[in-house]
Design an enzyme around this catalytic site. Structure first.
Site, PDB file in Angstrom:
ATOM      1  N   TYR A 194       1.542   4.312  21.863  1.00 44.18           N
ATOM      2  CA  TYR A 194       2.825   4.732  21.097  1.00 44.18           C
ATOM      3  C   TYR A 194       3.648   5.654  21.346  1.00 44.18           C
ATOM      4  CZ  TYR A 194       5.740   4.959  16.871  1.00 44.18           C
ATOM      5  OH  TYR A 194       6.823   5.045  16.081  1.00 44.18           O
ATOM      6  N   ILE A 212      11.698   1.419  18.424  1.00 45.18           N
ATOM      7  CA  ILE A 212      10.568   0.857  18.565  1.00 45.18           C
ATOM      8  C   ILE A 212       9.868   0.262  17.267  1.00 45.18           C
ATOM      9  CG2 ILE A 212       8.010   1.361  18.908  1.00 45.18           C
ATOM     10  CD1 ILE A 212       9.154   3.276  21.262  1.00 45.18           C
ATOM     11  N   GLU A 213      10.176   0.925  16.198  1.00 44.73           N
ATOM     12  CA  GLU A 213       9.626   0.479  14.836  1.00 44.73           C
ATOM     13  C   GLU A 213      10.583  -0.890  14.293  1.00 44.73           C
ATOM     14  OE1 GLU A 213       7.301   1.302  12.880  1.00 44.73           O
ATOM     15  OE2 GLU A 213       6.767   2.957  14.531  1.00 44.73           O
ATOM     16  N   THR A 214      11.886  -0.834  14.573  1.00 48.14           N
ATOM     17  CA  THR A 214      12.479  -1.922  14.000  1.00 48.14           C
ATOM     18  C   THR A 214      13.784  -2.488  14.774  1.00 48.14           C
ATOM     19  OG1 THR A 214      13.965  -0.417  12.544  1.00 48.14           O
ATOM     20  CG2 THR A 214      12.215  -1.367  11.577  1.00 48.14           C
TER      21      THR A 214
END
Length: 405
Positions: free
Chosen positions: A320, A133-135
């Protein structure tokens, strides 16, 4: 990791970058408002950096050609026009492509993830989900020069003191040799590398898992994965526990238990008629959970455990944490949500004020229409819903506003 500033979600159109070979975005031309003070600002930063042990060589390599990036300032000043529903948020981040990539990464990094799990007690799938999800599993770490982005925010943005402190810390990271200046890249707001750590979080939680003396969250996947695991452990991750379960509530359920965040064992919730949505038994009936209802009683409802709140320490957002938990489950092989998302919209502050104004007109004593949904507003909503023959779940949304109008 302090997530006040973080990368724009990967669901936006992005260009894939190879690890260690990221092309930095060129700094935008300096605007007239900046022209007079950049030199003085750089000098002040140098004095602070020197006092913290940063050499002139490192400083010049990282900061010597600094010019404020107007795009960064534009992004820092933008406010979202519309609120986002949990359905939209999760749907954009948990899709077939992300799930497939996560399963592929699970196989590729199985040995490393097993070792990380043994050291930090964090399930590999949770680490993979945050990484994804972050990168996008390192596919896009942000193309911004971290030092220049932080310098821009410290020079002309809001919360200049906070970003100024992060700027000095980023220079300390370079001085320690964990990464070269040209490879310190991340989001427009200073979140760095695979895990999107702010510099202060890097200092607290980044680890040198591969053992070469450098905590390289930009170019080393093992270091990045282990750093995520160390972060979660530091905030109390419970080994062996999951994040939560989708559940079904019994007819006549009192939704005050949701809004008051009543905590009970899964065994006790079962005794009150709360069951898993997939019909299976809770595998650890003694685990404590509270109920989370992101889009009202007509949509998916979840019994969330302590690890759900640990995920929120990475990014303080219920949506999130739900996206991370759900992606982790899908990587393992679980299915989608049993209950469909309702066709509804989220309300921004103005919309919530409209709901409160309508309640006030109907005689509910809730105070002022300030857009904050507190206990008095929630109780009034539930009372109005019951009288109107609707499900009295207390959920404030577009559907509620339409029903009241």
């Amino acid at each position: 990791m302090f997530r006040t500033a973080k990368q724009v979600p990967f669901s936006m159109s992005r260009r894939a970058f190879a690890t260690g070979a990221i092309t930095l975005l060129a700094s935008s031309a300096i605007s007239p408002a900046f022209a007079a003070g950049v030199g003085g600002f750089v000098d002040r930063v140098w004095q602070q950096a020197k006092a913290r042990g940063v050499s002139r060589r490192i400083f010049d390599a990282a900061m010597g050609d600094f010019r404020p990036i107007t795009k960064v300032l534009d992004l820092s000043g933008k406010q979202p026009e519309f609120a986002t529903t949990a359905a939209d948020y999760v749907g954009k981040r948990v899709n077939d492509r992300q799930i497939g990539n996560g399963r592929a990464m699970r196989g590729e990094w199985a040995q490393t993830l097993s070792a990380i799990g043994g050291r930090y007690g964090v399930q590999p799938e949770a680490i993979l989900a945050i990484w994804g999800i972050e990168t996008n599993y390192g596919g896009y770490m942000g193309g911004n020069n971290t030092v220049h982005a932080l310098g821009t925010l410290a020079y002309g943005g809001r919360r200049a003191d906070y970003f100024g402190s992060e700027l000095i810390t980023s220079l300390e990271i370079l001085q320690a040799g964990h990464v070269k200046p040209g490879q310190m890249v991340g989001s427009w707001a200073g979140a760095m590398g695979h895990p999107q750590f702010m510099p202060s979080s890097f200092m607290k939680y980044a680890v040198d898992f591969k053992g070469d003396g450098h905590k390289d969250i930009w170019n080393s996947v093992p270091d990045a994965q282990a750093s995520i695991g160390n972060y979660l452990r530091s905030f109390g991750w419970r080994p062996g526990e999951t994040w939560g379960y989708e559940v079904k509530l019994p007819r006549g359920f009192d939704y005050n238990h949701v809004w008051s965040k009543t905590t009970a064992s899964l065994r006790d919730w079962s005794g009150a008629g709360v069951t898993r949505a997939n019909g299976k038994a809770f595998p650890r009936a003694g685990d404590s959970a509270r109920l989370f209802m992101p889009m009202g009683g007509h949509g998916p409802v979840f019994a969330v455990l302590a690890n759900f709140d640990v995920i929120k320490r990475y990014n303080n957002s219920d949506s999130y944490a739900l996206a991370v938990g759900h992606l982790a489950d899908r990587i393992i092989g679980g299915g989608g949500f049993v209950s469909p998302w309702p066709n509804d919209t989220a309300l921004n502050g103005a919309g919530r004020q409209k709901v409160q104004s309508l309640l006030l007109k109907r005689g509910y004593q809730i105070g002022s229409a300030d857009g904050v949904i507190g206990s008095k507003t929630r109780a009034a909503v539930m009372d109005w819903q019951a009288k109107a023959g609707l499900l009295a779940d207390g959920h404030v949304s577009g559907n509620l506003l339409n029903a009241m109008s």
